[in-house]
Design a protein around this motif. Structure first.
Motif, PDB file in Angstrom:
ATOM      1  N   LEU A  12      10.350   6.805   2.203  1.00  0.00           N
ATOM      2  CA  LEU A  12       8.970   6.895   2.679  1.00  0.00           C
ATOM      3  C   LEU A  12       8.952   7.376   4.119  1.00  0.00           C
ATOM      4  O   LEU A  12       9.632   6.810   4.981  1.00  0.00           O
ATOM      5  CB  LEU A  12       8.284   5.526   2.578  1.00  0.00           C
ATOM      6  CG  LEU A  12       6.821   5.435   3.010  1.00  0.00           C
ATOM      7  CD1 LEU A  12       5.943   6.348   2.167  1.00  0.00           C
ATOM      8  CD2 LEU A  12       6.339   3.994   2.924  1.00  0.00           C
ATOM      9  N   TYR A  15       3.622   8.509   5.495  1.00  0.00           N
ATOM     10  CA  TYR A  15       2.678   8.241   4.406  1.00  0.00           C
ATOM     11  C   TYR A  15       3.011   8.941   3.088  1.00  0.00           C
ATOM     12  O   TYR A  15       2.236   8.853   2.137  1.00  0.00           O
ATOM     13  CB  TYR A  15       1.232   8.594   4.817  1.00  0.00           C
ATOM     14  CG  TYR A  15       0.718   7.789   5.970  1.00  0.00           C
ATOM     15  CD1 TYR A  15       0.407   6.440   5.825  1.00  0.00           C
ATOM     16  CD2 TYR A  15       0.538   8.372   7.225  1.00  0.00           C
ATOM     17  CE1 TYR A  15      -0.068   5.694   6.894  1.00  0.00           C
ATOM     18  CE2 TYR A  15       0.058   7.631   8.306  1.00  0.00           C
ATOM     19  CZ  TYR A  15      -0.237   6.299   8.131  1.00  0.00           C
ATOM     20  OH  TYR A  15      -0.703   5.555   9.184  1.00  0.00           O
ATOM     21  N   ALA A  17       5.937   9.432   0.044  1.00  0.00           N
ATOM     22  CA  ALA A  17       7.179   8.933  -0.549  1.00  0.00           C
ATOM     23  C   ALA A  17       7.866  10.048  -1.330  1.00  0.00           C
ATOM     24  O   ALA A  17       7.219  10.781  -2.083  1.00  0.00           O
ATOM     25  CB  ALA A  17       6.887   7.760  -1.472  1.00  0.00           C
ATOM     26  N   LEU A  44       5.238   1.463  -4.864  1.00  0.00           N
ATOM     27  CA  LEU A  44       4.541   2.299  -3.889  1.00  0.00           C
ATOM     28  C   LEU A  44       3.037   2.050  -3.903  1.00  0.00           C
ATOM     29  O   LEU A  44       2.374   2.150  -2.871  1.00  0.00           O
ATOM     30  CB  LEU A  44       4.850   3.773  -4.154  1.00  0.00           C
ATOM     31  CG  LEU A  44       6.290   4.196  -3.845  1.00  0.00           C
ATOM     32  CD1 LEU A  44       6.551   5.606  -4.364  1.00  0.00           C
ATOM     33  CD2 LEU A  44       6.572   4.112  -2.350  1.00  0.00           C
ATOM     34  N   CYS A  50       2.122   4.114   1.962  1.00  0.00           N
ATOM     35  CA  CYS A  50       2.297   5.236   1.041  1.00  0.00           C
ATOM     36  C   CYS A  50       0.932   5.700   0.540  1.00  0.00           C
ATOM     37  O   CYS A  50       0.159   4.909   0.004  1.00  0.00           O
ATOM     38  CB  CYS A  50       3.166   4.837  -0.152  1.00  0.00           C
ATOM     39  SG  CYS A  50       3.312   6.146  -1.396  1.00  0.00           S
ATOM     40  N   SER A  53       2.968  10.785  -3.273  1.00  0.00           N
ATOM     41  CA  SER A  53       4.397  10.835  -3.582  1.00  0.00           C
ATOM     42  C   SER A  53       4.797  12.218  -4.073  1.00  0.00           C
ATOM     43  O   SER A  53       3.973  12.956  -4.627  1.00  0.00           O
ATOM     44  CB  SER A  53       4.753   9.811  -4.670  1.00  0.00           C
ATOM     45  OG  SER A  53       4.446   8.496  -4.263  1.00  0.00           O
TER      46      SER A  53
END
Length: 215
Positions: A12, A15, A17, A44, A50, A53
């Motif tokens: 991570l 912000y 991942a 997450l 997070c 992603s």
């Protein structure tokens, strides 16, 4: 922050991942790998730091399908959640709350296509190949593909892929709407992170509620 969920790593930063599958060279999946991915994305969801992603993979392929030698590997047999636990893990993946960008640097085959379609966006390259080769294996499409694929590319193009098992390259995928961005193979992950960062720059609750409505 770097964590491991079995054969899946999570890093991570700012912000965003980076969720990476570590089962090279082809990243064949089974129940355990899909469970690891679901565990990672659920974790997450619980972390305010997070906001988006990137799903990527180590090796030659993004995901070349199911490992048929592993128990509970394939989502393609006639089964219920009670008899095939992989379905329960797939439901957990689709239920995750935050946007996912897939960095698709190579082949995506069979159930691997279903995994790529869990993501909201896909970044591809010239080496990317999508194929729903279920009919060639004598099995019914799984992983929700018969629902997710037509939503992206339309019923007729989905029929073409599902009835023939035809491979679709990255350029065609972009033209059809199966992919969102096209770049060189060495830039796929970078472009995916850039898009995830653009999403993460916005108000997180607004993004999540908009995503819930759109999905």
């Amino acid at each position: 922050m770097i964590e491991r969920f079995g054969e899946v790593s999570v890093a991570l930063d700012n912000y965003v991942a980076l969720v990476e599958i570590h089962r090279p060279p082809h990243n064949f999946f089974d129940h355990a790998l899909i469970r690891d991915l679901a565990d990672a994305f659920e974790a997450l969801d619980a972390i305010p730091e997070c906001r988006a992603s990137v799903l990527c993979a180590e090796g030659k392929s993004f995901c070349a399908g199911a490992n048929f030698h592993s128990a509970g590997a394939t989502p393609d047999q006639p089964a219920t959640i009670e008899t095939n636990p992989l379905y329960a893990e797939a439901v957990r993946l689709f239920a995750c709350k935050k946007p996912i960008v897939a960095a698709v640097h190579g082949p995506v085959i069979g159930g691997g296509l279903g995994l790529a379609l869990v993501a909201d966006f896909r970044v591809v390259c010239g080496e990317t190949r999508f194929a729903a080769n279920f009919v060639a294996l004598g099995i019914h499409p799984g992983f929700g593909i018969s629902y997710t694929l037509p939503r992206l590319i339309g019923q007729q193009r989905a029929n073409l892929m599902l009835y023939t098992g035809r491979r679709v390259d990255g350029g065609t995928a972009l033209h059809w709407g199966l992919a969102d961005f096209f770049t060189t193979q060495d830039k796929v992950r970078e472009e995916a992170l850039k898009l995830a960062g653009e999403i993460a720059a916005n108000a997180p609750l607004a993004v999540q509620s908009t995503r819930a409505t759109m999905r």
